[in-house]
Design a protein around this motif. Structure first.
Motif, mmCIF file in Angstrom:
data_model
loop_
_atom_site.group_PDB
_atom_site.id
_atom_site.type_symbol
_atom_site.label_atom_id
_atom_site.label_comp_id
_atom_site.label_asym_id
_atom_site.label_seq_id
_atom_site.Cartn_x
_atom_site.Cartn_y
_atom_site.Cartn_z
ATOM 1 N N ALA A 172 0.806 -1.259 0.176
ATOM 2 C CA ALA A 172 0.020 0.108 0.048
ATOM 3 C C ALA A 172 0.914 1.319 -0.114
ATOM 4 C CB ALA A 172 -0.870 0.011 1.088
ATOM 5 N N GLY A 173 0.727 2.331 -0.907
ATOM 6 C CA GLY A 173 1.301 3.442 -0.939
ATOM 7 C C GLY A 173 2.202 3.324 -1.962
ATOM 8 N N ASP A 174 2.466 2.224 -2.829
ATOM 9 C CA ASP A 174 3.523 2.104 -3.781
ATOM 10 C C ASP A 174 2.812 2.820 -5.026
ATOM 11 O OD1 ASP A 174 5.220 0.582 -2.243
ATOM 12 O OD2 ASP A 174 4.935 -0.997 -3.104
ATOM 13 N N ALA A 175 3.793 3.432 -6.039
ATOM 14 C CA ALA A 175 3.313 3.945 -7.162
ATOM 15 C C ALA A 175 3.305 2.874 -8.249
ATOM 16 C CB ALA A 175 4.278 5.187 -7.450
ATOM 17 N N ILE A 176 2.268 2.637 -9.070
ATOM 18 C CA ILE A 176 2.752 1.865 -10.371
ATOM 19 C C ILE A 176 2.306 2.540 -11.495
ATOM 20 C CG2 ILE A 176 1.811 -0.050 -8.536
ATOM 21 C CD1 ILE A 176 -0.856 -0.195 -10.285
ATOM 22 N N MET A 177 2.551 1.844 -12.449
ATOM 23 C CA MET A 177 1.925 2.270 -14.171
ATOM 24 C C MET A 177 0.982 1.131 -14.372
ATOM 25 S SD MET A 177 3.309 5.183 -15.465
ATOM 26 C CE MET A 177 2.885 4.690 -16.817
ATOM 27 N N VAL A 178 -0.188 1.547 -14.893
ATOM 28 C CA VAL A 178 -1.060 0.528 -15.311
ATOM 29 C C VAL A 178 -1.561 1.179 -16.714
ATOM 30 C CG1 VAL A 178 -2.884 1.764 -13.803
ATOM 31 C CG2 VAL A 178 -3.335 -0.560 -14.693
ATOM 32 N N GLY A 179 -1.393 0.532 -17.846
ATOM 33 C CA GLY A 179 -1.674 0.918 -18.959
ATOM 34 C C GLY A 179 -0.696 2.108 -19.259
ATOM 35 N N GLU A 180 -1.152 3.335 -19.746
ATOM 36 C CA GLU A 180 -0.274 4.377 -19.650
ATOM 37 C C GLU A 180 -0.546 5.503 -18.467
ATOM 38 O OE1 GLU A 180 -1.200 6.055 -23.551
ATOM 39 O OE2 GLU A 180 -0.386 4.232 -24.721
ATOM 40 N N SER A 181 -1.086 4.921 -17.433
ATOM 41 C CA SER A 181 -1.631 6.099 -16.364
ATOM 42 C C SER A 181 -0.770 5.694 -14.990
ATOM 43 C CB SER A 181 -2.807 5.921 -16.180
ATOM 44 O OG SER A 181 -3.792 6.097 -17.322
ATOM 45 N N GLU A 182 -0.442 6.615 -14.236
ATOM 46 C CA GLU A 182 0.330 6.431 -13.030
ATOM 47 C C GLU A 182 -0.464 6.493 -11.946
ATOM 48 O OE1 GLU A 182 3.163 9.437 -12.565
ATOM 49 O OE2 GLU A 182 4.313 8.896 -14.092
ATOM 50 N N VAL A 205 -1.267 -3.894 -18.676
ATOM 51 C CA VAL A 205 -0.368 -4.411 -17.702
ATOM 52 C C VAL A 205 0.074 -3.509 -16.554
ATOM 53 C CG1 VAL A 205 2.063 -4.863 -17.713
ATOM 54 C CG2 VAL A 205 0.717 -5.689 -19.577
ATOM 55 N N ALA A 206 -0.023 -4.103 -15.373
ATOM 56 C CA ALA A 206 0.296 -3.047 -14.327
ATOM 57 C C ALA A 206 1.866 -3.451 -14.095
ATOM 58 C CB ALA A 206 -0.299 -3.549 -13.040
ATOM 59 N N ILE A 207 2.384 -2.194 -13.769
ATOM 60 C CA ILE A 207 4.047 -2.283 -13.541
ATOM 61 C C ILE A 207 4.484 -1.603 -12.455
ATOM 62 C CG2 ILE A 207 6.304 -1.945 -14.551
ATOM 63 C CD1 ILE A 207 5.017 -1.817 -17.405
ATOM 64 N N TRP A 208 5.423 -2.304 -11.298
ATOM 65 C CA TRP A 208 5.736 -1.578 -10.262
ATOM 66 C C TRP A 208 7.202 -2.249 -9.888
ATOM 67 C CZ3 TRP A 208 1.718 -5.124 -10.096
ATOM 68 C CH2 TRP A 208 1.954 -6.298 -9.485
ATOM 69 N N ALA A 209 8.063 -1.257 -9.441
ATOM 70 C CA ALA A 209 9.456 -1.333 -9.251
ATOM 71 C C ALA A 209 9.586 -1.516 -7.687
ATOM 72 C CB ALA A 209 10.099 -0.212 -9.847
ATOM 73 N N PRO A 210 9.701 -2.529 -7.368
ATOM 74 C CA PRO A 210 9.871 -2.604 -5.487
ATOM 75 C C PRO A 210 11.026 -2.331 -5.355
ATOM 76 C CG PRO A 210 9.869 -4.934 -6.671
ATOM 77 C CD PRO A 210 9.557 -3.917 -7.723
#
Length: 224
Positions: A172-182, A205-210
């Motif tokens: 919770a609180g992490d930033a992700i990219m989903v599609g072309e949106s933050e 596709v959801a993308i996060w960088a842990p």
């Protein structure tokens, strides 16, 4: 707390065994060089790793079996940061300590790794230091690089709740990219999370960088 405390008992057996007396300064070395090493290796994540018991820090600290995110390899069992930092502490302690206070007086600190530096009057543990560097470069760094980006397809959506195959290392609180949106996530479960934006994201596709703020550079051996 993800960073489990390194203790004097870690240096009482095996390849890290030290001849330490009751007045040994080992504990102060553990505190000073343990924190220093973790801060250097974790970068901006150090305070978060100390304060929060997140699975990503536990796995990074202890080493874990994992599957390559990009399908190039099968699985690995890596040595984690604890293995690396324990050996750095061992090196710094022996580098600065030639003698110990024992029940019979002051004696040389002897073990199979201690080598006296000619001309400097110090003891060094070159083997253990190089083990730490090798473990970081061959185990920890590949683990970090493997999870530089975690990508999961959105397979279902109800309102602002997205479902994926798993939410590995997402909090919770992490930033992700989903599609072309933050977006910023909340209410994370094993397979779902909420986002703070509206839209339809199924099949995106959801993308996060842990580990994005952890330095991902190989370590080099000391020059003696």
């Amino acid at each position: 707390m993800a960073l489990v405390e390194i203790k004097k008992s870690d240096y009482q057996q095996g390849s890290l065994q030290l001849a330490i007396g009751p007045n040994s300064q080992l504990l102060s070395y553990i505190q000073e060089y343990g924190e220093q090493s973790f801060r250097q290796l974790l970068g901006l994540y150090y305070d978060d790793a100390v304060a929060n018991d997140r699975q990503k820090y536990t796995d990074l600290y202890n080493g874990t079996q994992y599957t390559d995110e990009h399908g190039e390899f099968n699985s690995f069992v890596g040595q984690g940061l604890a293995y690396v930092v324990r050996r750095f502490i061992y090196f710094y302690f022996l580098r600065d300590t030639q003698t110990i206070n024992s029940d019979t007086g002051t004696v040389s600190n002897r073990n199979e790794n201690a080598v006296q530096q000619l001309g400097y009057g110090r003891v060094r543990a070159e083997t253990r230091y190089r083990e730490a560097v090798l473990a970081y470069n061959c185990n920890v760094l590949p683990f970090l690089m493997n999870f530089r980006d975690v990508e999961r397809e959105v397979i279902a959506q109800v309102g602002n709740t997205l479902e994926v195959s798993d939410t590995l290392y997402l909090s919770a609180g992490d930033a992700i990219m989903v599609g072309e949106s933050e977006a910023v996530v909340s209410n994370v479960t094993a397979t779902t999370f909420d986002i703070d934006i509206v839209g339809s994201f199924v099949d995106d596709v959801a993308i996060w960088a842990p580990f994005e703020d952890i330095p991902m550079q190989p370590l080099s051996s000391l020059t003696f």
